[in-house]
Design a protein around this motif. Structure first.
Motif, PDB file in Angstrom:
ATOM      1  N   LYS A 175       0.836  -1.199   0.000  1.00 12.24           N
ATOM      2  CA  LYS A 175       0.000   0.000   0.000  1.00 12.24           C
ATOM      3  C   LYS A 175       0.871   1.250   0.000  1.00 12.24           C
ATOM      4  CE  LYS A 175      -4.435  -1.290   2.018  1.00 12.24           C
ATOM      5  NZ  LYS A 175      -5.424  -0.974   3.087  1.00 12.24           N
ATOM      6  N   ILE A 176       0.337   2.322  -0.549  1.00 11.41           N
ATOM      7  CA  ILE A 176       1.043   3.602  -0.532  1.00 11.41           C
ATOM      8  C   ILE A 176       0.104   4.688  -0.008  1.00 11.41           C
ATOM      9  CG2 ILE A 176       2.545   2.960  -2.452  1.00 11.41           C
ATOM     10  CD1 ILE A 176       0.859   4.794  -4.257  1.00 11.41           C
ATOM     11  N   ALA A 177       0.697   5.721   0.558  1.00  9.56           N
ATOM     12  CA  ALA A 177      -0.043   6.910   0.971  1.00  9.56           C
ATOM     13  C   ALA A 177       0.517   8.095   0.187  1.00  9.56           C
ATOM     14  CB  ALA A 177       0.098   7.150   2.472  1.00  9.56           C
ATOM     15  N   ILE A 178      -0.336   8.789  -0.507  1.00 10.63           N
ATOM     16  CA  ILE A 178       0.052  10.008  -1.206  1.00 10.63           C
ATOM     17  C   ILE A 178      -0.405  11.176  -0.338  1.00 10.63           C
ATOM     18  CG2 ILE A 178      -0.220  11.377  -3.306  1.00 10.63           C
ATOM     19  CD1 ILE A 178      -0.967   8.713  -4.711  1.00 10.63           C
ATOM     20  N   VAL A 179       0.549  11.867   0.233  1.00 13.94           N
ATOM     21  CA  VAL A 179       0.249  12.954   1.170  1.00 13.94           C
ATOM     22  C   VAL A 179       0.653  14.268   0.520  1.00 13.94           C
ATOM     23  CG1 VAL A 179       0.526  13.769   3.526  1.00 13.94           C
ATOM     24  CG2 VAL A 179       0.813  11.341   3.030  1.00 13.94           C
ATOM     25  N   ARG A 180      -0.274  15.186   0.402  1.00 11.30           N
ATOM     26  CA  ARG A 180       0.035  16.438  -0.294  1.00 11.30           C
ATOM     27  C   ARG A 180      -0.364  17.656   0.533  1.00 11.30           C
ATOM     28  NH1 ARG A 180      -3.681  19.303  -3.458  1.00 11.30           N
ATOM     29  NH2 ARG A 180      -5.841  18.697  -3.127  1.00 11.30           N
ATOM     30  N   GLU A 181       0.331  18.748   0.275  1.00  9.98           N
ATOM     31  CA  GLU A 181       0.011  20.048   0.870  1.00  9.98           C
ATOM     32  C   GLU A 181      -0.101  19.974   2.395  1.00  9.98           C
ATOM     33  OE1 GLU A 181      -0.738  23.238  -1.526  1.00  9.98           O
ATOM     34  OE2 GLU A 181       0.934  21.838  -1.671  1.00  9.98           O
ATOM     35  N   GLY A 205       0.413  20.246  -5.860  1.00  9.48           N
ATOM     36  CA  GLY A 205       1.109  20.767  -4.697  1.00  9.48           C
ATOM     37  C   GLY A 205       2.328  19.949  -4.312  1.00  9.48           C
ATOM     38  N   GLU A 206       2.793  20.167  -3.083  1.00 15.38           N
ATOM     39  CA  GLU A 206       3.943  19.451  -2.545  1.00 15.38           C
ATOM     40  C   GLU A 206       3.507  18.050  -2.139  1.00 15.38           C
ATOM     41  OE1 GLU A 206       6.980  20.733  -2.479  1.00 15.38           O
ATOM     42  OE2 GLU A 206       6.328  22.669  -3.271  1.00 15.38           O
ATOM     43  N   ILE A 207       4.207  17.036  -2.647  1.00 14.01           N
ATOM     44  CA  ILE A 207       3.748  15.656  -2.463  1.00 14.01           C
ATOM     45  C   ILE A 207       4.816  14.792  -1.795  1.00 14.01           C
ATOM     46  CG2 ILE A 207       3.016  13.558  -3.674  1.00 14.01           C
ATOM     47  CD1 ILE A 207       1.908  15.404  -5.881  1.00 14.01           C
ATOM     48  N   VAL A 208       4.371  13.969  -0.854  1.00 13.29           N
ATOM     49  CA  VAL A 208       5.210  12.941  -0.236  1.00 13.29           C
ATOM     50  C   VAL A 208       4.510  11.605  -0.439  1.00 13.29           C
ATOM     51  CG1 VAL A 208       6.380  12.137   1.852  1.00 13.29           C
ATOM     52  CG2 VAL A 208       5.967  14.590   1.521  1.00 13.29           C
ATOM     53  N   ILE A 209       5.281  10.588  -0.846  1.00 13.10           N
ATOM     54  CA  ILE A 209       4.745   9.234  -0.985  1.00 13.10           C
ATOM     55  C   ILE A 209       5.319   8.368   0.126  1.00 13.10           C
ATOM     56  CG2 ILE A 209       4.573   7.199  -2.453  1.00 13.10           C
ATOM     57  CD1 ILE A 209       5.080   9.021  -4.851  1.00 13.10           C
ATOM     58  N   VAL A 210       4.451   7.688   0.849  1.00 15.47           N
ATOM     59  CA  VAL A 210       4.881   6.752   1.883  1.00 15.47           C
ATOM     60  C   VAL A 210       4.461   5.352   1.438  1.00 15.47           C
ATOM     61  CG1 VAL A 210       4.859   6.186   4.334  1.00 15.47           C
ATOM     62  CG2 VAL A 210       4.495   8.552   3.609  1.00 15.47           C
ATOM     63  N   VAL A 211       5.419   4.431   1.420  1.00 11.45           N
ATOM     64  CA  VAL A 211       5.160   3.053   0.996  1.00 11.45           C
ATOM     65  C   VAL A 211       5.149   2.153   2.223  1.00 11.45           C
ATOM     66  CG1 VAL A 211       5.942   1.142  -0.456  1.00 11.45           C
ATOM     67  CG2 VAL A 211       6.316   3.517  -1.207  1.00 11.45           C
TER      68      VAL A 211
END
Length: 264
Positions: A175-181, A205-211
Motif C-alpha cells: 500500500k502507498i499513501a500520497i500525502v500532499r500540501e 502541490g507538494e507531495i510525499v509518498i509513503v510506501v
C-alpha cells in the motif's frame, strides 16, 4: 547567543508552525544563509526579521561554504534556512554542516517541521523502521523494493501519476499513501494499493509518498509462478531482475525459476 552555525527549521506551509525560538535566532544572528533569499524575504517580513541574508542553494553551496566557514571561524554567527522545512533534508545545508564539523565550528539545531516525518505519521504505516529515499527515482525503485520496511519519497506533481504506475508494476503488493500540501488548506492523504490509484485525479502541490512495509508472508510457489508468467516475455536478465524485486527472492533464484519456466 553562542557563536556558531544554527540550522533553523521553518514552516512547510502553515506559518503558525514557526517556533518562537526560530524567530529569535533568525533575528539575533549576524547573517542568514537562505536557499532562496526571495522566499526567505517573505518569511522575514511576516515575522519582522531584518537580518542580512545571502543565497546558499544546491548550485552554489560548494562555492560559498569556504567563505561561510571563514566567517564562522572569525566569530560571525550564521543561520541556515531552506525554503521550507529542515535544511539538509533534500535541501542545501548538508555540506555546510559537514565542513563545520571538520573545522571544529559549533553547530546548533532549531527543530522545525519536516515533510517526510509528517507524512509518515499521517500515513498510519509502521514508524518503528523507515527509510527516506529522497526524490523518487524509477531507475532505483527495484533496489528500493528490497527495503522491506516503510519507505518515504518526495515527488513532484508533474511526475506523480507516472510514479504511481511504476509502483503498481514494481511494488503491487505494498500500500502507498500520497500525502500532499501538508499543513496547508488543501492537505490530503490518499491511501491504497498503487493499482487502485493509477486513475485518480492527479494530485497537486507538494507531495510525499509513503510506501507500507512489504507483506510479512512469503510468496507461495503458485504466486511466484504467476509473476514468472507475467514477466517471462521480456529479456531474461531484465525479467530476472523484475521477478527478484517483485517476489522478494534473489536474482539467482529468479533466474533459475525463469529457466525452469522456459523448459516447461
Amino acid at each position: 547567543m553562542q557563536t556558531g552555525l544554527y540550522i533553523v527549521g521553518t514552516p512547510i506551509g502553515n506559518l503558525s508552525d514557526m517556533s518562537p525560538r526560530a524567530i529569535e535566532v533568525l533575528r539575533s544572528v549576524d547573517l542568514v544563509a537562505a536557499e532562496d533569499t526571495r522566499v526567505f524575504g517573505k518569511l522575514a517580513a511576516h515575522f519582522d526579521i531584518h537580518t542580512p541574508r545571502m543565497s546558499m542553494h544546491d548550485h552554489n553551496e560548494r562555492d560559498v561554504v569556504p567563505d561561510l566557514i571563514e566567517k564562522l571561524q572569525g566569530g560571525v554567527t550564521i543561520a541556515a534556512v531552506s525554503d521550507a522545512g529542515m535544511p539538509g533534508v533534500s535541501d542545501p545545508g548538508f555540506r555546510l554542516v559537514r565542513e563545520c564539523r571538520a573545522a571544529g565550528v559549533p553547530v546548533f539545531v532549531v527543530p522545525g517541521p519536516t515533510a517526510a516525518v509528517s507524512a509518515l505519521v499521517l500515513s498510519g504505516f509502521p514508524t518503528d523502521r523507515f527509510t527516506f529515499c529522497g526524490f523518487f527515482d524509477d531507475k532505483k525503485v527495484r533496489d528500493d523494493n528490497k527495503i522491506r520496511h516503510t519507505i518515504i519519497y518526495y515527488e513532484s506533481p508533474n511526475r506523480i501519476m507516472a510514479t504511481i504506475a511504476t509502483l503498481a508494476r514494481v511494488m503491487p503488493e505494498r500500500k502507498i499513501a500520497i500525502v500532499r500540501e501538508i499543513t496547508k488548506i488543501h492537505e490530503e492523504t490518499i491511501i491504497g494499493y498503487p493499482a487502485e490509484l493509477v486513475d485518480i485525479t492527479p494530485p497537486r502541490g507538494e507531495i510525499v509518498i509513503v510506501v507500507a512495509p512489504a507483506p510479512e508472508h512469503k510468496m507461495t510457489d503458485a504466486e511466484i509462478s504467476e509473476i514468472v508468467n507475467d514477466v517471462v516475455a521480456s529479456s531474461t536478465k531484465a525479467a530476472a531482475a523484475d521477478l527478484a524485486a517483485r517476489a522478494g527472492i534473489s536474482k539467482k533464484e529468479a533466474y533459475k525459476r525463469l529457466l525452469e519456466a522456459d523448459n516447461d
